[in-house]
Design a protein around this motif. Structure first.
Motif, PDB file in Angstrom:
ATOM      1  N   ALA A  55       0.859  -1.185   0.000  1.00 44.71           N
ATOM      2  CA  ALA A  55       0.000   0.000   0.000  1.00 44.71           C
ATOM      3  C   ALA A  55       0.893   1.232   0.000  1.00 44.71           C
ATOM      4  CB  ALA A  55      -0.921   0.007   1.209  1.00 44.71           C
ATOM      5  N   ASP A  56       1.078   1.802  -1.156  1.00 48.40           N
ATOM      6  CA  ASP A  56       1.890   3.016  -1.283  1.00 48.40           C
ATOM      7  C   ASP A  56       3.272   2.869  -0.663  1.00 48.40           C
ATOM      8  OD1 ASP A  56      -0.289   4.347  -2.557  1.00 48.40           O
ATOM      9  OD2 ASP A  56      -1.167   4.731  -0.588  1.00 48.40           O
ATOM     10  N   GLY A  57       3.923   1.740  -0.932  1.00 46.31           N
ATOM     11  CA  GLY A  57       5.282   1.520  -0.461  1.00 46.31           C
ATOM     12  C   GLY A  57       5.388   0.851   0.897  1.00 46.31           C
ATOM     13  N   THR A  58       4.255   0.545   1.523  1.00 46.65           N
ATOM     14  CA  THR A  58       4.258  -0.131   2.818  1.00 46.65           C
ATOM     15  C   THR A  58       3.653  -1.517   2.659  1.00 46.65           C
ATOM     16  OG1 THR A  58       4.023   1.976   3.981  1.00 46.65           O
ATOM     17  CG2 THR A  58       3.450  -0.023   5.214  1.00 46.65           C
ATOM     18  N   VAL A  59       4.374  -2.533   3.105  1.00 47.06           N
ATOM     19  CA  VAL A  59       3.868  -3.900   3.040  1.00 47.06           C
ATOM     20  C   VAL A  59       2.853  -4.082   4.161  1.00 47.06           C
ATOM     21  CG1 VAL A  59       4.477  -6.351   3.248  1.00 47.06           C
ATOM     22  CG2 VAL A  59       5.945  -4.800   1.934  1.00 47.06           C
ATOM     23  N   VAL A  60       1.605  -4.410   3.774  1.00 49.85           N
ATOM     24  CA  VAL A  60       0.517  -4.511   4.750  1.00 49.85           C
ATOM     25  C   VAL A  60      -0.100  -5.911   4.811  1.00 49.85           C
ATOM     26  CG1 VAL A  60      -0.037  -2.053   4.667  1.00 49.85           C
ATOM     27  CG2 VAL A  60      -1.195  -3.647   3.096  1.00 49.85           C
ATOM     28  N   GLY A  61       0.418  -6.829   4.012  1.00 51.56           N
ATOM     29  CA  GLY A  61      -0.092  -8.193   4.042  1.00 51.56           C
ATOM     30  C   GLY A  61       0.818  -9.125   3.285  1.00 51.56           C
ATOM     31  N   THR A  62       0.657 -10.424   3.555  1.00 48.35           N
ATOM     32  CA  THR A  62       1.496 -11.412   2.886  1.00 48.35           C
ATOM     33  C   THR A  62       0.806 -12.767   2.868  1.00 48.35           C
ATOM     34  OG1 THR A  62       3.702 -12.410   2.815  1.00 48.35           O
ATOM     35  CG2 THR A  62       2.765 -12.038   5.005  1.00 48.35           C
ATOM     36  N   ALA A  63       1.209 -13.582   1.918  1.00 48.08           N
ATOM     37  CA  ALA A  63       0.791 -14.982   1.828  1.00 48.08           C
ATOM     38  C   ALA A  63       1.950 -15.744   1.188  1.00 48.08           C
ATOM     39  CB  ALA A  63      -0.471 -15.133   0.982  1.00 48.08           C
ATOM     40  N   ASP A  64       2.343 -16.837   1.820  1.00 49.14           N
ATOM     41  CA  ASP A  64       3.457 -17.656   1.347  1.00 49.14           C
ATOM     42  C   ASP A  64       2.880 -18.813   0.541  1.00 49.14           C
ATOM     43  OD1 ASP A  64       5.832 -19.047   1.009  1.00 49.14           O
ATOM     44  OD2 ASP A  64       6.375 -19.017   3.124  1.00 49.14           O
ATOM     45  N   CYS A  65       3.235 -18.897  -0.732  1.00 48.18           N
ATOM     46  CA  CYS A  65       2.652 -19.876  -1.657  1.00 48.18           C
ATOM     47  C   CYS A  65       3.728 -20.820  -2.182  1.00 48.18           C
ATOM     48  CB  CYS A  65       2.011 -19.153  -2.835  1.00 48.18           C
ATOM     49  SG  CYS A  65       0.744 -17.960  -2.369  1.00 48.18           S
ATOM     50  N   VAL A  66       3.415 -22.110  -2.181  1.00 47.95           N
ATOM     51  CA  VAL A  66       4.347 -23.124  -2.661  1.00 47.95           C
ATOM     52  C   VAL A  66       3.621 -24.044  -3.633  1.00 47.95           C
ATOM     53  CG1 VAL A  66       5.940 -24.978  -2.023  1.00 47.95           C
ATOM     54  CG2 VAL A  66       5.567 -23.075  -0.447  1.00 47.95           C
ATOM     55  N   VAL A  67       4.114 -24.107  -4.864  1.00 48.64           N
ATOM     56  CA  VAL A  67       3.598 -25.034  -5.857  1.00 48.64           C
ATOM     57  C   VAL A  67       4.363 -26.346  -5.689  1.00 48.64           C
ATOM     58  CG1 VAL A  67       3.361 -25.535  -8.317  1.00 48.64           C
ATOM     59  CG2 VAL A  67       3.001 -23.198  -7.474  1.00 48.64           C
TER      60      VAL A  67
END
Length: 146
Positions: A55-67
Motif C-alpha cells: 500500500a503506497d510503499g508499505t507492506v501490509v499483508g502477505t501470503a506464502d505460496c508453494v507449488v
C-alpha cells in the motif's frame, strides 16, 4: 487505499518479519542474520512465491505460496498457502481478498488442480476464506515438532 500485490523481494524481509510478529506474537524475534539466510533459501526455492500486499510503499499483508509437483490428478500440481497475515490496521479493507485472488491466479498459472490452506479455528477467518471461494472440505491435522 491502492493495493499492489507482488512477489516479495529481499528488501521486504523486515516488513515480513513485522507481519509475522502480528501473526505469532509469542515467537522470539528472529536475528537478522538468520532471517537473511532463510530468505536466501526461500527466494531460490523452485515453486515458492511469497506474495506481499503493498500500500503506497508499505507492506501490509502477505501470503506464502508453494507449488508442489504431484503424481496424481494427471500430474497437476498443488498450491499450498501458508502464513497469511494482514496488518491489524488494514484488516477488513480488501487486502486479504486481493492476496487470495493473487494466490488463486498463481495456482491457475502453474496448472494446479487445487489450492490448499489451513486456517485458524476462528469463525471470522473461516467466513473470510469461504467468501474468497474456498470450501471447508477436509479436517486438517497438525503435529508440532519440538
Amino acid at each position: 487505499m491502492k493495493i499492489d500485490v507482488r512477489s516479495a523481494t529481499e528488501v521486504d524481509v523486515s516488513a515480513l518479519l513485522a507481519l509475522y510478529r502480528e501473526l505469532n506474537p509469542d515467537d522470539a524475534p528472529l536475528p537478522q542474520a538468520s532471517a537473511d539466510a532463510v530468505w536466501a533459501a526461500i527466494s531460490t526455492q523452485q515453486g515458492r512465491t511469497v506474495l506481499v500486499a503493498d500500500a503506497d510503499g508499505t507492506v501490509v499483508g502477505t501470503a506464502d505460496c508453494v507449488v508442489v509437483p504431484n503424481l496424481t490428478r494427471g500430474a497437476r500440481a498443488i498450491l499450498f498457502v501458508e502464513n497469511v497475515v494482514v496488518a491489524g490496521s488494514c484488516q477488513r479493507s480488501g487486502v486479504g481478498r486481493q492476496l487470495m485472488e493473487a494466490a488463486v491466479r498463481l495456482g491457475e498459472s502453474a496448472g494446479c488442480y487445487k489450492i490448499q490452506l489451513l486456517a485458524a479455528d476462528d469463525e471470522y477467518v473461516h467466513a473470510f476464506y469461504k467468501e474468497c471461494g474456498f470450501e471447508a472440505l477436509a479436517q486438517g491435522f497438525r503435529r508440532y515438532v519440538p
